[in-house]
Design an enzyme around this catalytic site. Structure first.
Site, PDB file in Angstrom:
ATOM      1  N   TYR A  88     -51.324  -1.167  25.584  1.00 16.27           N
ATOM      2  CA  TYR A  88     -50.948  -2.587  25.659  1.00 16.27           C
ATOM      3  C   TYR A  88     -51.684  -3.295  26.789  1.00 16.27           C
ATOM      4  O   TYR A  88     -52.002  -4.476  26.668  1.00 16.27           O
ATOM      5  CB  TYR A  88     -49.418  -2.753  25.777  1.00 16.27           C
ATOM      6  CG  TYR A  88     -48.776  -2.739  24.399  1.00 16.27           C
ATOM      7  CD1 TYR A  88     -48.707  -3.891  23.636  1.00 16.27           C
ATOM      8  CD2 TYR A  88     -48.312  -1.558  23.848  1.00 16.27           C
ATOM      9  CE1 TYR A  88     -48.163  -3.878  22.357  1.00 16.27           C
ATOM     10  CE2 TYR A  88     -47.773  -1.530  22.565  1.00 16.27           C
ATOM     11  CZ  TYR A  88     -47.698  -2.699  21.831  1.00 16.27           C
ATOM     12  OH  TYR A  88     -47.182  -2.685  20.555  1.00 16.27           O
ATOM     13  N   ASP A 116     -50.052 -13.248  20.872  1.00 15.62           N
ATOM     14  CA  ASP A 116     -51.156 -13.577  21.779  1.00 15.62           C
ATOM     15  C   ASP A 116     -51.046 -14.928  22.474  1.00 15.62           C
ATOM     16  O   ASP A 116     -51.860 -15.245  23.358  1.00 15.62           O
ATOM     17  CB  ASP A 116     -52.509 -13.476  21.051  1.00 15.62           C
ATOM     18  CG  ASP A 116     -52.587 -14.343  19.781  1.00 15.62           C
ATOM     19  OD1 ASP A 116     -51.950 -15.424  19.752  1.00 15.62           O
ATOM     20  OD2 ASP A 116     -53.288 -13.941  18.829  1.00 15.62           O
ATOM     21  N   HIS A 176     -42.335 -12.071  16.864  1.00 17.75           N
ATOM     22  CA  HIS A 176     -42.613 -10.696  17.304  1.00 17.75           C
ATOM     23  C   HIS A 176     -42.860 -10.605  18.811  1.00 17.75           C
ATOM     24  O   HIS A 176     -43.401  -9.612  19.296  1.00 17.75           O
ATOM     25  CB  HIS A 176     -43.799 -10.098  16.529  1.00 17.75           C
ATOM     26  CG  HIS A 176     -43.480  -9.796  15.083  1.00 17.75           C
ATOM     27  ND1 HIS A 176     -44.439  -9.510  14.140  1.00 17.75           N
ATOM     28  CD2 HIS A 176     -42.281  -9.745  14.424  1.00 17.75           C
ATOM     29  CE1 HIS A 176     -43.847  -9.284  12.960  1.00 17.75           C
ATOM     30  NE2 HIS A 176     -42.539  -9.438  13.116  1.00 17.75           N
ATOM     31  N   CYS A 204     -38.371  -1.056  36.266  1.00 19.07           N
ATOM     32  CA  CYS A 204     -37.549  -2.272  36.276  1.00 19.07           C
ATOM     33  C   CYS A 204     -36.869  -2.406  37.635  1.00 19.07           C
ATOM     34  O   CYS A 204     -36.179  -1.481  38.071  1.00 19.07           O
ATOM     35  CB  CYS A 204     -36.501  -2.173  35.185  1.00 19.07           C
ATOM     36  SG  CYS A 204     -35.239  -3.449  35.308  1.00 19.07           S
ATOM     37  N   CYS A 231     -32.804  -1.992  37.225  1.00 25.12           N
ATOM     38  CA  CYS A 231     -32.062  -0.757  36.923  1.00 25.12           C
ATOM     39  C   CYS A 231     -32.913   0.505  37.034  1.00 25.12           C
ATOM     40  O   CYS A 231     -32.402   1.606  36.835  1.00 25.12           O
ATOM     41  CB  CYS A 231     -31.460  -0.854  35.523  1.00 25.12           C
ATOM     42  SG  CYS A 231     -32.687  -0.705  34.207  1.00 25.12           S
ATOM     43  N   SER A 271     -50.944 -10.294   5.989  1.00 22.02           N
ATOM     44  CA  SER A 271     -50.996  -9.444   4.794  1.00 22.02           C
ATOM     45  C   SER A 271     -49.681  -9.522   4.025  1.00 22.02           C
ATOM     46  O   SER A 271     -49.634  -9.127   2.862  1.00 22.02           O
ATOM     47  CB  SER A 271     -51.284  -7.997   5.202  1.00 22.02           C
ATOM     48  OG  SER A 271     -50.287  -7.549   6.113  1.00 22.02           O
ATOM     49  N   ALA A 310     -59.261 -18.945   8.618  1.00 22.39           N
ATOM     50  CA  ALA A 310     -58.485 -19.989   9.297  1.00 22.39           C
ATOM     51  C   ALA A 310     -59.409 -20.981  10.006  1.00 22.39           C
ATOM     52  O   ALA A 310     -59.229 -22.198   9.916  1.00 22.39           O
ATOM     53  CB  ALA A 310     -57.532 -19.340  10.300  1.00 22.39           C
TER      54      ALA A 310
END
Ligand code: BJW
Ligand code: ZN
Length: 252
Positions: free
Chosen positions: A69, A106, A121, A151, A154, A193, A235
């Site tokens: 990521y 994005d 999402h 984090c 926690c 899709s 697009a």
């Protein structure tokens, strides 16, 4: 591009005041952000979605998923909105409402200037606590080890604030997306899709509410069967022409 498809789609959108738009990864392809399922260039042709885009995959190997990521986050941060994103942002002024429901993580619609955007999402630039303690970060720090940061609330891992396979979408956002789609006078579906649910169910939901559906994609999709007009093209090429309203057309 199919000129016939374009003319039919333009005619269908001509009197529309409330437009809903559903976008997928193809929307950002011309910005250099890879799609998921395109045969040669899609992320899932090189990477395993179960390992990299599921809660089980993350718990199995947090550094691996976090590094993947981090790579994609860099890619997105360096990308620019394309002519399609800009055409959508510009078009908002010629409709009473133009709501974009995006599966993309994005943020390129917002960077192009669109304001009514529902990110069903999530967003790859944000992070949140794996154990849902409520902590969220706009821009997480990168540790030299490549491990996800902890984090501060926690002590659990931080994870990308995106929706992985097998995870529920935010019900408030999903409801807002459904309302935007059913309450519009037309739905324009761009660069998806149509394989991933519940997003892929939105065009059928529109159809059932009597909302005509336009599909814009260079390839056939699972959604074509519910479309009232199909435009074959990309697009970035098609949207500037499709969304230019009569008043915006240069006098000939
Ligand atoms: C261009 C172009 C150009 C190229 N211009 N176009 C009902 C039936 C069956 C299965 C399920 C179901 N309900 C739920 C499921 C399970 C699952 C699912 O749908 N699986 C299917 C794959 C079978 N769904 C989920 O798990 C969802 N959660 C859920 O439903 O929770 C409740 C539940 C839980 C457990 C069990 C059952 C129910 C969550 C789905 C989350 C999806 N996450 C991802 C990753 C996001 C984070 C990240 O980015 O890493 O979201 S997967 C990936 O797919 C990403 C995308 O948003 C999503 C959709 O992909 P998209 O956008 O359509 O991209 P592509 O690559 O597929 O297509 C690109 C298109 O662009 C192509 O058509 C090209 O032709 C086109 N194109 N260049 C225009 N220039
Ligand atoms: Zn926490």
């Amino acid at each position: 591009m199919s000129a016939g498809g374009l003319a039919a789609a333009r005619a269908l959108l001509a009197g529309v005041r409330r437009l809903a738009v559903l976008t997928g990864a193809g929307m950002s392809a011309e910005s250099g952000v890879p799609t998921f399922r395109d045969a040669q260039t899609g992320l899932w042709s090189r990477f395993d979605p179960v390992q990299l885009a599921s809660p089980e995959g993350f718990r199995d190997d947090p550094p691996l998923v976090w590094r993947w990521y981090a790579w994609r986050r860099e890619l997105v941060a360096g990308a620019q909105p394309n002519a399609g994103h800009r055409a959508l942002a510009r078009a908002a002024g010629s409709f009473d409402s133009l709501c974009i429901v995006t599966q993309n993580v994005d943020g390129l619609h917002q960077r192009a200037g669109s304001s009514d955007v529902i990110e069903i999402h999530g967003n790859i630039l944000r992070s949140r606590c794996l154990d849902e303690c409520g902590v969220r970060f706009e821009r997480p720090q990168q540790l030299p080890s490549g491990e996800p940061p902890r984090c501060p609330g926690c002590g659990s891992w931080l994870r990308p604030d995106v929706v992985w396979f097998g995870e529920m979408l935010d019900p408030v956002q999903l409801r807002a997306a459904g309302e935007a789609v059913s309450g519009a006078q037309a739905l324009l579906v761009i660069g998806t899709s149509g394989l991933v649910y519940p997003a892929a169910g939105l065009p059928l939901q529109a159809r059932r509410a009597g909302v005509p559906v336009v599909v814009l994609n260079p390839q056939p999709t699972e959604i074509d069967s519910v479309a009232d007009a199909l435009v074959a093209g990309t697009a970035g090429e098609v949207l500037p022409a499709l969304l230019a309203r009569q008043a915006d057309q240069p006098a000939t």
